[in-house]
Scaffold this active site. Structure first.
Site, PDB file in Angstrom:
ATOM      1  N   PHE A  44       0.810  -1.217   0.000  1.00  0.00           N
ATOM      2  CA  PHE A  44       0.000   0.000   0.000  1.00  0.00           C
ATOM      3  C   PHE A  44       0.844   1.267   0.000  1.00  0.00           C
ATOM      4  CE2 PHE A  44       0.664  -1.711   4.232  1.00  0.00           C
ATOM      5  CZ  PHE A  44       1.313  -0.659   4.875  1.00  0.00           C
ATOM      6  N   CYS A  45       2.036   1.190   0.542  1.00  0.00           N
ATOM      7  CA  CYS A  45       2.837   2.392   0.827  1.00  0.00           C
ATOM      8  C   CYS A  45       3.544   2.908  -0.419  1.00  0.00           C
ATOM      9  CB  CYS A  45       3.868   2.066   1.906  1.00  0.00           C
ATOM     10  SG  CYS A  45       5.014   3.414   2.235  1.00  0.00           S
TER      11      CYS A  45
END
Length: 331
Positions: A44-45
């Site tokens: 996600f990052c």
């Protein structure tokens, strides 16, 4: 406790909130060896995404295996207990157990390296299995040296110079405003705790997008600086691929969208995603959408994940960037 050092300077000041700043280099102490290192990331990052992109683009997936945390929850307001690993690889698609230590949480990895660590438990984390410590947890630093770190043990693999000398000055200048106004600018808007702060932050993001649109158009694509891919493309991609899918609605960066208001950036994005191996492979929209929507309860208290936009990235890449309308959002 004393700080750890290498030939390139301090690696980490033990017992503080300082990060780790080691470098894999032939001069040591972290030498390029297949199977010695392990990467911890969250899909996600956007900042961990940069490192995973290098891993794919440089064909390091076998040399540098990785463990992937679950995208939510991220912990309390102080970040405790932080990102967790699933109990099995089948618990959450794309997330994995901690392949090295079977740790339940990412903070366990940090405390293995420094029992008195006082900082955040962020991704990415590059781990050295030989000395059982963190090499580096700063994505911006890894983005600079990781593309060439394993050149000596990949003699048959083409190199990947994302910071060529003849473009270094431009990369340094552009990455400065890109990082502050776009990469972290969306967070300044999204986490603004007052109308005044939000009103001040959002125009900065779109001025940066206006600037990026003109830059790609001026250089003729398909990459930001023209015919050569550089680290700028990785920096921008990790933010732009999340823009319409999450930042527009979740962070209220809705003065415009990439697909509607920025034809040149949109074409650049589509080309990377559909035509350049490694970009689509490293992008997981389920992790991205569920991380933001289910981790930020102050922004989205019911943790409902939006369906759209559909598709996540449009198809149909224009070969002639010069024929595209240059978009602009009026601030």
């Amino acid at each position: 406790m004393t700080e750890s050092t290498s030939c390139t300077g301090p690696i980490h000041q033990a017992g503080t909130n300082d990060g780790w700043h080691g470098v894999i280099t032939e001069e040591g102490p972290f030498r390029p060896v297949a199977g010695r290192y392990h990467l911890y990331i969250g899909l996600f990052c956007p900042f961990a995404h940069r490192v995973n992109l290098v891993r794919h683009l440089r064909s390091l997936t076998d040399i540098l295996p990785m463990s992937v945390v679950v995208p939510y929850p991220k912990g309390d307001a102080q970040g405790w207990p932080g990102w967790r690993f699933p109990q099995s690889d089948s618990e959450y698609a794309g997330a994995t157990v901690d392949h090295l230590y079977k740790s339940p949480y990412l903070h366990d990895i940090y405390f293995r390296a420094d029992k008195e660590y006082k900082g955040r438990y962020s991704v990415p984390v590059l781990w050295d299995k030989w000395t059982e410590t963190i090499v580096n947890n700063e994505s911006e630093e890894m983005l600079r040296w990781l593309p060439t770190a394993f050149d000596s043990i990949q003699p048959k693999s083409p190199g990947l110079d994302l910071y060529p000398a003849h473009l270094a000055g431009q990369i340094d200048e552009i990455s400065g405003w890109m990082q502050s106004d776009l990469n972290t600018g969306v967070y300044k808007a999204g986490f603004a705790d007052s109308q005044e702060k939000y009103d001040a932050a959002v125009p900065v993001v779109f001025r940066a997008l206006n600037r990026l649109e003109e830059l790609i158009a001026k250089n003729g694509g398909p990459f930001i600086l023209g015919k050569e891919m550089t680290e700028l493309d990785l920096r921008a991609y990790a933010t732009i691929v999340r823009f319409d899918t999450i930042y527009v609605q979740h962070f209220k960066c809705n003065l415009g969208t990439i697909r509607h208001d920025y034809p040149v950036i949109n074409n650049w994005l589509k080309n990377l995603y559909w035509n350049v191996p490694g970009f689509a492979d490293s992008t997981d929209f389920k992790h991205i959408k569920e991380n933001y929507s289910k981790s930020h309860r102050d922004i989205n208290p019911r943790a409902i994940t939006p369906m759209g936009p559909v598709p996540n990235v449009e198809e149909g890449v224009a070969g002639n960037f010069g024929a595209l309308r240059v978009g602009y959002v009026k601030i």
